[in-house]
Design an enzyme around this catalytic site. Structure first.
Site, PDB file in Angstrom:
ATOM      1  NE  ARG A 225      -4.221  -1.454   0.095  1.00 60.41           N
ATOM      2  CZ  ARG A 225      -4.609  -2.288  -0.602  1.00 60.41           C
ATOM      3  NH1 ARG A 225      -3.480  -2.691  -1.576  1.00 60.41           N
ATOM      4  NH2 ARG A 225      -5.657  -3.009  -0.691  1.00 60.41           N
ATOM      5  CG  HIS A 273      -3.983  -0.498  -6.928  1.00 60.75           C
ATOM      6  ND1 HIS A 273      -4.124  -0.001  -5.902  1.00 60.75           N
ATOM      7  CD2 HIS A 273      -3.886  -1.668  -6.678  1.00 60.75           C
ATOM      8  CE1 HIS A 273      -4.320  -0.928  -4.694  1.00 60.75           C
ATOM      9  NE2 HIS A 273      -3.967  -1.944  -5.192  1.00 60.75           N
TER      10      HIS A 273
HETATM   11  C1  GLV Z   1      -5.454  -5.042  -4.253  1.00 61.50           C
HETATM   12  O1  GLV Z   1      -4.880  -3.721  -3.749  1.00 61.50           O
HETATM   13  C2  GLV Z   1      -5.795  -6.005  -2.978  1.00 61.50           C
HETATM   14  O2  GLV Z   1      -6.060  -5.473  -2.128  1.00 61.50           O
HETATM   15  O3  GLV Z   1      -6.172  -7.018  -3.492  1.00 61.50           O
END
Ligand code: GLV
Length: 310
Positions: A225, A273
């Site tokens: 993250r 992401h």
């Molecule tokens: C993606 O960020 C997840 O949490 O799978």
């Protein structure tokens, strides 16, 4: 059985098909079209609007459509008495392994240098480097971190791991844990891979003090993250030449704002992401398996532990 399905910015058509295939005759309610909140047994969510999950009085479990559950537990009003199930989907994990392998090779095998050499029409072969000479550190050895470590080990990379707490079953790698061992862990790493979840312990964990513990010339890959890596400190260490490159898939603010200096930093590689994107078929299979476990009174996997924060 009635299930609430709420996946932000997602085409729900393949999800509905996959969940129907896996679960048979259930009542799938696509948020916000729910006529009676009291019939909802399970909520399958990704970035569901804050404040809403508390409105389902008979909710038996919340199933995250991602490995991370910060999108649920950051809601100040989420119903604390309802279990939260994270998503472990082998396809998603495999995708994250491939993503990390790509950037590990990019850095370890000097591929990042060939882009510049190409602009100079410079045919300059860098010497071959053995994977076993490259020490990779994986931070966060949950199921996905473990899959990543195993993948790299299978290609002969030397892998060490670090986690917030002690873990059993780490026979294939040297495992460090807790604040006291982070120094030893980081001090010999060539490429650091962060897969940690965002918790009160991990927030801002990789800031100047810790990043400086990495040897000069090392690289970082962040697929955990964004809030774990201090972006300003990262840029400073890249500019100083202490760190040689960063591949970043997650950011403190997403989408990454246009004025964020990471976008144009010459040593930073940005992806939006996408490491570990969901595949509705395999994710629905994993979610349905957990719903069946819950219906049979068994523990779902992986179950969110509020004390640990993941
Ligand atoms: C993606 O960020 C997840 O949490 O799978």
């Amino acid at each position: 059985m009635a299930i609430l399905l709420s996946l932000k910015d997602t085409d729900l058509v393949p999800w509905v098909e996959a969940l129907n295939n896996e679960l048979g005759s259930v009542d799938l309610c696509l948020y916000p079209k729910v006529e009676d909140n009291s019939i909802i047994d399970y909520a399958i969510v990704w970035k569901h609007p804050y404040g809403d999950l508390k409105n389902y009085p008979n909710l038996k479990a919340i199933l995250s459509c991602g490995a991370g559950v910060d999108h649920i537990v950051d809601d100040p009003d989420y119903p604390r008495s309802v279990p939260i199930v994270r998503l472990y989907d082998e396809k998603l994990s495999q995708d994250m392994c491939l993503y990390t392998l790509h950037w590990v090779l990019h850095f370890h095998s000097d591929y990042y240098q060939y882009n510049n050499l190409q602009t100079q029409k410079n045919w300059n072969q860098k010497p071959f480097k053995l994977p076993e000479k490259c020490h990779i550190g994986v931070m966060g050895l949950g199921v996905i971190g473990k899959d990543i470590a195993d993948t790299l080990i299978s290609f002969d990379f030397k892998v060490s791991g670090w986690g917030a707490t002690k873990k059993p079953d780490m026979e294939l790698l040297t495992y460090y844990y807790g604040e006291t061992q982070i120094h030893d862990f980081l001090s010999s790493i060539d490429i650091l891979i962060n897969v940690l979840p965002l918790t009160t312990t991990t927030s801002n964990l990789l800031s100047e003090n810790t990043l400086r513990l990495l040897p000069k010339g090392s690289f970082i890959i962040n697929i955990g993250r964004g809030g774990i890596v201090n972006e300003a400190d990262l840029i400073m260490l890249l500019d100083e030449g202490h760190l040689m490159g960063a591949a970043l898939d997650v950011f403190a603010t997403e989408p990454l704002p246009e004025n964020n200096p990471l976008w144009s930093h010459p040593k930073v590689y940005i992806t939006p992401h996408i490491a570990g994107q969901n595949n509705p078929q395999s994710a629905a299979m994993a979610i349905a398996k957990n719903i069946r476990r819950l219906e049979n009174g068994e523990e779902p996997f992986p179950l969110y532990n509020p004390e640990k924060g993941y």
